[in-house]
Design a protein around this motif. Sequence first.
Motif, PDB file in Angstrom:
ATOM      1  N   TRP A   1       0.819  -1.301  -0.026  1.00 51.45           N
ATOM      2  CA  TRP A   1      -0.108  -0.175  -0.116  1.00 51.45           C
ATOM      3  C   TRP A   1       0.995   1.196   0.031  1.00 51.45           C
ATOM      4  CZ3 TRP A   1      -1.244   3.472   4.236  1.00 51.45           C
ATOM      5  CH2 TRP A   1      -2.128   4.506   3.935  1.00 51.45           C
ATOM      6  N   ASN A   2       0.827   1.949  -1.132  1.00 52.68           N
ATOM      7  CA  ASN A   2       1.785   3.073  -1.328  1.00 52.68           C
ATOM      8  C   ASN A   2       3.033   2.859  -1.024  1.00 52.68           C
ATOM      9  OD1 ASN A   2      -0.785   4.713  -1.694  1.00 52.68           O
ATOM     10  ND2 ASN A   2      -0.896   5.719   0.108  1.00 52.68           N
ATOM     11  N   GLU A   3       3.599   1.959  -1.575  1.00 51.34           N
ATOM     12  CA  GLU A   3       5.166   1.430  -1.582  1.00 51.34           C
ATOM     13  C   GLU A   3       5.936   1.668  -2.817  1.00 51.34           C
ATOM     14  OE1 GLU A   3       6.775   0.882   1.015  1.00 51.34           O
ATOM     15  OE2 GLU A   3       5.212   0.028   2.314  1.00 51.34           O
ATOM     16  N   GLU A   4       5.516   2.833  -3.692  1.00 53.29           N
ATOM     17  CA  GLU A   4       6.097   3.036  -4.821  1.00 53.29           C
ATOM     18  C   GLU A   4       7.586   3.180  -4.697  1.00 53.29           C
ATOM     19  OE1 GLU A   4       6.040   6.492  -8.447  1.00 53.29           O
ATOM     20  OE2 GLU A   4       4.816   6.675  -6.445  1.00 53.29           O
ATOM     21  N   ALA A   5       7.851   3.799  -3.709  1.00 51.89           N
ATOM     22  CA  ALA A   5       9.489   4.135  -3.527  1.00 51.89           C
ATOM     23  C   ALA A   5      10.207   2.932  -3.014  1.00 51.89           C
ATOM     24  CB  ALA A   5       9.706   5.353  -2.360  1.00 51.89           C
ATOM     25  N   ARG A   6       9.745   1.950  -2.324  1.00 52.14           N
ATOM     26  CA  ARG A   6      10.588   0.999  -1.740  1.00 52.14           C
ATOM     27  C   ARG A   6      10.420  -0.224  -2.481  1.00 52.14           C
ATOM     28  NH1 ARG A   6       8.593   4.392   2.414  1.00 52.14           N
ATOM     29  NH2 ARG A   6      10.305   5.193   3.820  1.00 52.14           N
ATOM     30  N   LEU A   7       9.221  -0.451  -3.048  1.00 48.77           N
ATOM     31  CA  LEU A   7       8.847  -1.821  -3.699  1.00 48.77           C
ATOM     32  C   LEU A   7       9.959  -2.334  -4.724  1.00 48.77           C
ATOM     33  CD1 LEU A   7       6.975  -4.195  -3.728  1.00 48.77           C
ATOM     34  CD2 LEU A   7       5.492  -2.915  -5.351  1.00 48.77           C
ATOM     35  N   PRO A   8      10.339  -1.581  -5.600  1.00 48.44           N
ATOM     36  CA  PRO A   8      11.416  -1.874  -6.626  1.00 48.44           C
ATOM     37  C   PRO A   8      12.611  -2.541  -6.221  1.00 48.44           C
ATOM     38  CG  PRO A   8      10.425   0.305  -7.360  1.00 48.44           C
ATOM     39  CD  PRO A   8      10.141  -0.079  -5.838  1.00 48.44           C
ATOM     40  N   GLU A   9      12.997  -2.069  -5.103  1.00 55.10           N
ATOM     41  CA  GLU A   9      14.300  -2.492  -4.568  1.00 55.10           C
ATOM     42  C   GLU A   9      14.024  -3.961  -4.089  1.00 55.10           C
ATOM     43  OE1 GLU A   9      18.123  -1.650  -1.499  1.00 55.10           O
ATOM     44  OE2 GLU A   9      16.354  -0.324  -1.626  1.00 55.10           O
ATOM     45  N   THR A  10      13.001  -4.250  -3.345  1.00 54.08           N
ATOM     46  CA  THR A  10      12.617  -5.531  -2.624  1.00 54.08           C
ATOM     47  C   THR A  10      12.183  -6.551  -3.952  1.00 54.08           C
ATOM     48  OG1 THR A  10      11.550  -4.362  -0.946  1.00 54.08           O
ATOM     49  CG2 THR A  10      10.908  -6.749  -1.418  1.00 54.08           C
TER      50      THR A  10
ATOM     51  N   ILE B   1       3.973 -12.322  -6.921  1.00 55.39           N
ATOM     52  CA  ILE B   1       2.692 -11.933  -6.941  1.00 55.39           C
ATOM     53  C   ILE B   1       2.716 -10.480  -6.147  1.00 55.39           C
ATOM     54  CG2 ILE B   1       0.168 -12.069  -6.522  1.00 55.39           C
ATOM     55  CD1 ILE B   1       0.465 -14.965  -6.918  1.00 55.39           C
ATOM     56  N   VAL B   2       2.250  -9.276  -6.638  1.00 55.53           N
ATOM     57  CA  VAL B   2       1.987  -8.226  -5.705  1.00 55.53           C
ATOM     58  C   VAL B   2       0.763  -7.975  -5.570  1.00 55.53           C
ATOM     59  CG1 VAL B   2       2.469  -5.572  -5.739  1.00 55.53           C
ATOM     60  CG2 VAL B   2       4.467  -7.102  -5.915  1.00 55.53           C
ATOM     61  N   VAL B   3      -0.044  -7.528  -4.509  1.00 53.75           N
ATOM     62  CA  VAL B   3      -1.512  -7.046  -4.447  1.00 53.75           C
ATOM     63  C   VAL B   3      -1.333  -5.665  -4.001  1.00 53.75           C
ATOM     64  CG1 VAL B   3      -3.633  -7.448  -3.117  1.00 53.75           C
ATOM     65  CG2 VAL B   3      -1.778  -9.416  -3.337  1.00 53.75           C
ATOM     66  N   ASP B   4      -1.580  -4.811  -4.853  1.00 57.30           N
ATOM     67  CA  ASP B   4      -1.618  -3.418  -4.652  1.00 57.30           C
ATOM     68  C   ASP B   4      -2.899  -3.160  -3.936  1.00 57.30           C
ATOM     69  OD1 ASP B   4      -1.855  -0.460  -4.822  1.00 57.30           O
ATOM     70  OD2 ASP B   4      -1.495  -0.423  -6.846  1.00 57.30           O
ATOM     71  N   ASP B   5      -2.871  -2.969  -2.620  1.00 56.06           N
ATOM     72  CA  ASP B   5      -4.049  -2.400  -1.676  1.00 56.06           C
ATOM     73  C   ASP B   5      -4.780  -1.042  -1.815  1.00 56.06           C
ATOM     74  OD1 ASP B   5      -6.147  -3.066   0.053  1.00 56.06           O
ATOM     75  OD2 ASP B   5      -4.741  -3.009   1.747  1.00 56.06           O
ATOM     76  N   GLY B   6      -5.008  -0.803  -3.059  1.00 57.10           N
ATOM     77  CA  GLY B   6      -5.868   0.376  -3.158  1.00 57.10           C
ATOM     78  C   GLY B   6      -4.946   1.563  -2.983  1.00 57.10           C
TER      79      GLY B   6
ATOM     80  N   THR C   1      -2.652   4.800  -3.770  1.00 53.84           N
ATOM     81  CA  THR C   1      -2.936   6.224  -4.238  1.00 53.84           C
ATOM     82  C   THR C   1      -1.531   6.514  -5.118  1.00 53.84           C
ATOM     83  OG1 THR C   1      -2.525   7.559  -2.218  1.00 53.84           O
ATOM     84  CG2 THR C   1      -4.854   6.859  -2.716  1.00 53.84           C
ATOM     85  N   ASP C   2      -0.583   6.126  -5.110  1.00 57.18           N
ATOM     86  CA  ASP C   2       0.769   6.268  -5.677  1.00 57.18           C
ATOM     87  C   ASP C   2       0.865   5.431  -6.850  1.00 57.18           C
ATOM     88  OD1 ASP C   2       1.534   3.911  -4.761  1.00 57.18           O
ATOM     89  OD2 ASP C   2       3.147   4.926  -3.302  1.00 57.18           O
ATOM     90  N   GLY C   3       2.031   5.115  -7.300  1.00 59.14           N
ATOM     91  CA  GLY C   3       2.590   4.354  -8.396  1.00 59.14           C
ATOM     92  C   GLY C   3       2.891   3.151  -8.103  1.00 59.14           C
TER      93      GLY C   3
ATOM     94  N   MET D   1      -6.491  -4.019  -5.828  1.00 56.48           N
ATOM     95  CA  MET D   1      -7.742  -3.908  -4.935  1.00 56.48           C
ATOM     96  C   MET D   1      -8.502  -2.655  -5.302  1.00 56.48           C
ATOM     97  SD  MET D   1      -7.531  -6.782  -2.958  1.00 56.48           S
ATOM     98  CE  MET D   1      -7.956  -6.591  -1.395  1.00 56.48           C
ATOM     99  N   PRO D   2      -9.688  -2.436  -5.372  1.00 52.54           N
ATOM    100  CA  PRO D   2     -10.524  -1.312  -5.806  1.00 52.54           C
ATOM    101  C   PRO D   2     -10.301  -0.120  -4.730  1.00 52.54           C
ATOM    102  CG  PRO D   2     -11.728  -2.878  -5.118  1.00 52.54           C
ATOM    103  CD  PRO D   2     -10.868  -3.570  -5.428  1.00 52.54           C
ATOM    104  N   LYS D   3     -10.118  -0.610  -3.543  1.00 50.70           N
ATOM    105  CA  LYS D   3      -9.894   0.548  -2.644  1.00 50.70           C
ATOM    106  C   LYS D   3      -8.992  -0.417  -1.483  1.00 50.70           C
ATOM    107  CE  LYS D   3     -14.060  -0.640  -0.032  1.00 50.70           C
ATOM    108  NZ  LYS D   3     -15.462   0.137   0.548  1.00 50.70           N
ATOM    109  N   ASN D   4      -8.454   0.535  -0.566  1.00 46.02           N
ATOM    110  CA  ASN D   4      -7.644   0.018   0.674  1.00 46.02           C
ATOM    111  C   ASN D   4      -8.527  -0.672   1.548  1.00 46.02           C
ATOM    112  OD1 ASN D   4      -6.399   0.908   3.628  1.00 46.02           O
ATOM    113  ND2 ASN D   4      -5.077  -0.166   2.107  1.00 46.02           N
ATOM    114  N   GLN D   5      -8.122  -2.050   1.539  1.00 47.14           N
ATOM    115  CA  GLN D   5      -8.912  -2.958   2.317  1.00 47.14           C
ATOM    116  C   GLN D   5      -8.141  -3.657   3.673  1.00 47.14           C
ATOM    117  OE1 GLN D   5     -11.689  -5.601  -0.196  1.00 47.14           O
ATOM    118  NE2 GLN D   5     -11.285  -4.479  -1.719  1.00 47.14           N
ATOM    119  N   GLY D   6      -6.932  -3.320   3.877  1.00 46.71           N
ATOM    120  CA  GLY D   6      -6.148  -3.776   4.851  1.00 46.71           C
ATOM    121  C   GLY D   6      -5.346  -5.080   4.534  1.00 46.71           C
ATOM    122  N   LYS D   7      -4.432  -5.325   5.276  1.00 53.93           N
ATOM    123  CA  LYS D   7      -3.531  -6.414   4.855  1.00 53.93           C
ATOM    124  C   LYS D   7      -3.874  -7.705   4.785  1.00 53.93           C
ATOM    125  CE  LYS D   7       1.312  -7.861   6.196  1.00 53.93           C
ATOM    126  NZ  LYS D   7       2.475  -7.747   7.235  1.00 53.93           N
TER     127      LYS D   7
END
Length: 236
Positions: free
Chosen positions: A12-21, A45-50, A52-54, A69-75
């Motif tokens: 959730w909103n991990e645009e900055a850190r996700l690519p390195e992982t 598999i990445v689950v983008d939990d709604g 609002t970033d990239g 996910m259509p909206k943030n629904q939690g981990k």
Amino acid sequence: MAPLISVIIPAWNEEARLPETLKALDTYRMTRPQIAGISCKFEFIVVDDGSTDGTCKAALPWVDLVLRMPKNQGKGAAIHAGAKAAAGEICVFLDADLGGSAMNFPLLIEPLLRGEADMTIAELPRAVKPGGLGLVKKLAKHGVLALTGLSAAAPLSGQRAVRREILQRSGRSFPGFGVEVGILIDAIKLGYRIQELQIPFTHRETGRAWRDWLHRGKQFYAISRTLWQCWRRPVC
């Protein structure tokens, strides 16, 4: 036949850190396709939990599947969706902010491939900066102990590997940040073997800013709900 390992990352909103992982995971897949001397296949598999970033765009170059996910629904909902979409006989759950330390993920899988465990949980190194008061971890530890008899060192760890059949036999999802505790309790109740491992994963640490206390409040509430759910409706 080479076992298929599904690596599932809720984000959730991990645009900055996700690519390195993801780069660390992909590097392992491309250069060392064996774990414990056994040739393996991987799906990421990445689950983008709604977000609002990239986050979704950042994940696409590295993974086999992105679920949005259509909206943030939690981990809890994100992990449930990822596990449902996964095809592997072993599911590995990792946090999105592990960075290069994600390269250590095979250490979680080795005991399962050797037949020594059915679920492994990573115990991370001690935090560097001061965090909370430990109330969330104490709630999780005492709750797991009371319901199962197991004294878990890292019941909240988001880094774990689990045989797919455990998730199928449990057959339920848990709210938000209570998902790790719920899966652990069900696995123990169903008679599966749990192994905790010290693995040098590193990730973003929370401090004592207001947003960090808010995060811990959400954790406490979700774990309380999960413990209540597991007490009122045990898996067996």
